[in-house]
Scaffold this active site. Structure first.
Site, short mmCIF file in Angstrom:
data_model
loop_
_atom_site.label_atom_id
_atom_site.label_comp_id
_atom_site.label_asym_id
_atom_site.label_seq_id
_atom_site.Cartn_x
_atom_site.Cartn_y
_atom_site.Cartn_z
N ASP A 135 18.19 -3.51 -22.15
CA ASP A 135 18.96 -2.30 -22.62
C ASP A 135 18.09 -1.01 -22.99
OD1 ASP A 135 21.50 -1.00 -23.30
OD2 ASP A 135 21.02 -1.46 -25.32
N TYR A 137 18.13 3.47 -23.43
CA TYR A 137 18.45 4.29 -24.30
C TYR A 137 18.34 5.64 -23.50
CZ TYR A 137 18.20 5.71 -29.27
OH TYR A 137 18.59 6.25 -30.68
N HIS A 142 23.37 10.92 -26.92
CA HIS A 142 23.25 9.59 -27.87
C HIS A 142 22.12 9.47 -28.71
CE1 HIS A 142 24.03 5.58 -29.53
NE2 HIS A 142 22.97 5.23 -28.76
N ARG A 151 17.17 10.05 -38.75
CA ARG A 151 16.01 10.73 -39.24
C ARG A 151 16.12 12.07 -39.53
NH1 ARG A 151 15.01 7.50 -34.76
NH2 ARG A 151 14.92 9.47 -33.46
N GLU A 210 28.54 1.44 -22.07
CA GLU A 210 27.37 1.53 -21.19
C GLU A 210 27.81 0.97 -19.89
OE1 GLU A 210 23.82 -0.10 -22.93
OE2 GLU A 210 24.39 0.23 -24.91
N ASP A 242 27.74 -3.21 -25.41
CA ASP A 242 26.52 -3.76 -26.14
C ASP A 242 27.21 -3.65 -27.77
OD1 ASP A 242 24.18 -4.56 -26.72
OD2 ASP A 242 23.18 -2.43 -26.88
N TYR A 253 15.43 -3.36 -38.06
CA TYR A 253 14.77 -2.89 -36.74
C TYR A 253 13.46 -2.25 -36.95
CZ TYR A 253 15.59 2.26 -37.20
OH TYR A 253 15.16 3.56 -37.64
N LYS A 262 22.23 -6.94 -32.21
CA LYS A 262 22.58 -6.86 -30.79
C LYS A 262 22.65 -8.17 -30.07
CE LYS A 262 21.86 -2.19 -30.62
NZ LYS A 262 22.69 -1.17 -30.03
#
Ligand code: MN
Length: 424
Positions: A135, A137, A142, A151, A210, A242, A253, A262
């Protein structure tokens, strides 16, 4: 090889409704079964499936010298391993057989009736056996949204993001086709106010819109695949959901990335739309700034103009569209993804699946996950039955659809539709 099947003026003697995503220019491959037929390969045309096992056994592909039994299988792996040139010839031959002016099958009533199966009579199965799933990113919108939420809005993208297509190795065993319901996963979470983790069903079940490509050619361990060579390795695409459990994800994570949040399920659309069929839908990708390292440079149009949407259907109610976006905005293209994946010598296998990462656009109506659409639970979305959603509830059905449109021809992916059942 010229791709005759892509000619936009071709018409089939099989009736294809105007809004169908399966005209003669598409011809996607899948695996189906009926109450009277074992699993085998077919292609979609209008509202029918053309039974490739039947055609092969009755000599319609004799000039192509295909291996015996190549379609009479549970998966397409052996077929797609024949390579893009051969599978392209099969697709061209199918277009020839379905062309309105070709009488071979059209006027052979017994053969026609056995070879064409109404979709309504068939169940679609996993098209390939998936050895490995990765997968990525690769949507900058996104990655920026998620970075902003979790963050720092000032530094939403991590320093590596514009230099390499970030990815992780996912779980292949839990990929299921459209129509297979999934159970809400359970796991460990740590609510913000708690000082100890708790165990139970996820409270933040989410989808991720996706696209995924499937490789049809092996590479040898130690041998990178370049951005230029990548086209030879890609057989086609499916829509990929996903599934994600956000509360499990945020707790687990760090530092190695997604795991149980996931790997409980991913859902795919069952028809593989070939790279050949998508050739007319190629578009330029966004400019990459700063420039990338030499092994990630590429030439030509490597993005695809594919319209995508997501709808949520609460149990017993109408569906509500929650997202509308396009695959064309992906920052990192599939050629770069495959080149990066293999630059260290990692080998690829036939049937491997490579998902793009959540496809979000700039506008909130184009965000590809509930996490972003409802902005971390702060902006509930109203459903047509009056209820509200911030994440996906038990009984909900999530439906993703997509099509590429060019020259008045619709190259459709069909849909991936998944119902969420309560936790076991
Ligand atoms: Mn994902």
């Amino acid at each position: 090889m010229s791709i005759n099947a892509n000619n936009p003026s071709l018409k089939s003697w099989v009736n294809v409704p105007e809004d169908s995503g399966f005209p003669i220019q598409n011809l996607p491959f899948g695996i189906f079964r009926t109450s009277y037929l074992e699993p085998g390969a077919g292609i979609a045309i209008g509202e029918y499936i053309l039974d490739l096992t039947y055609l092969h056994e009755n000599g319609f592909f004799s000039e192509l010298k295909l291996p015996r039994g190549v379609f009479n299988q549970k998966y397409l792996n052996d077929f797609i391993a024949l390579g893009r040139e051969k599978t392209g010839k099969v697709r061209n031959r199918i277009a020839e057989l379905l062309w309105e002016e070709n009488a071979e099958l059209r006027d052979n009533k017994p053969a026609r009736e056995l070879a064409l199966i109404p979709m309504a009579e068939a169940e679609m199965l996993m098209p390939v056996s998936v050895p490995n799933y990765t997968d990525f990113y690769s949507s900058i919108e996104h990655a920026t949204n998620v970075g902003t939420m979790f963050r720092d809005p000032e530094n939403a993208l991590l320093p590596n993001w514009r230099h390499l297509p970030v990815g992780y190795h996912g779980r292949a065993s839990s990929i299921v086709p459209s129509g297979v319901a999934i159970h809400r996963p359970k796991g460990q979470t740590k609510p913000p106010e708690a000082d100890q983790p708790v165990f139970g069903p996820t409270k933040r079940l989410d989808f991720e819109l996706e696209m995924a490509f499937i490789t049809g050619k092996e590479s040898r361990l130690g041998n990178p695949v370049s951005t230029q060579e990548a086209d030879e390795y890609i057989f086609g695409f499916v829509i990929f959901n996903d599934w994600s459990a956000r509360d499990i994800q945020v707790w687990e994570y760090v530092p190695l990335g997604p795991f149980l949040a996931k790997n409980f399920a991913s859902s795919i659309s069952p028809w593989i739309v070939t790279l050949d069929a998508l050739e007319p839908c190629r578009v330029e990708g966004p400019e990459q700034e700063p420039g990338v390292l030499p092994y990630l440079r590429y030439e030509g149009k490597k993005n695809f103009d594919i319209e995508l949407e997501v709808a949520v259907r609460p149990e017993g109610s109408q569906e509500t569209r929650v997202c509308q976006t396009n695959f064309r905005y992906m920052y990192w293209n599939v050629n770069q993804q495959l080149a990066h994946h293999t630059v260290n010598g990692c080998n690829i296998r036939v049937g491997d699946m490579y998902a793009s990462g959540t496809i979000s656009g700039k506008d909130p109506s184009s965000y590809g996950s509930m996490l972003e659409i409802a902005w971390k639970g702060t902006k509930p979305v109203r459903m047509s039955d009056g209820s509200e959603r911030v994440f996906i509830e038990d009984g909900d059905e999530v439906i993703m659809r997509g099509y590429a449109g060019r020259d008045g021809v619709r190259i459709g992916f069909g849909e991936v539709r998944t119902k969420v059942l309560p936790a076991k």
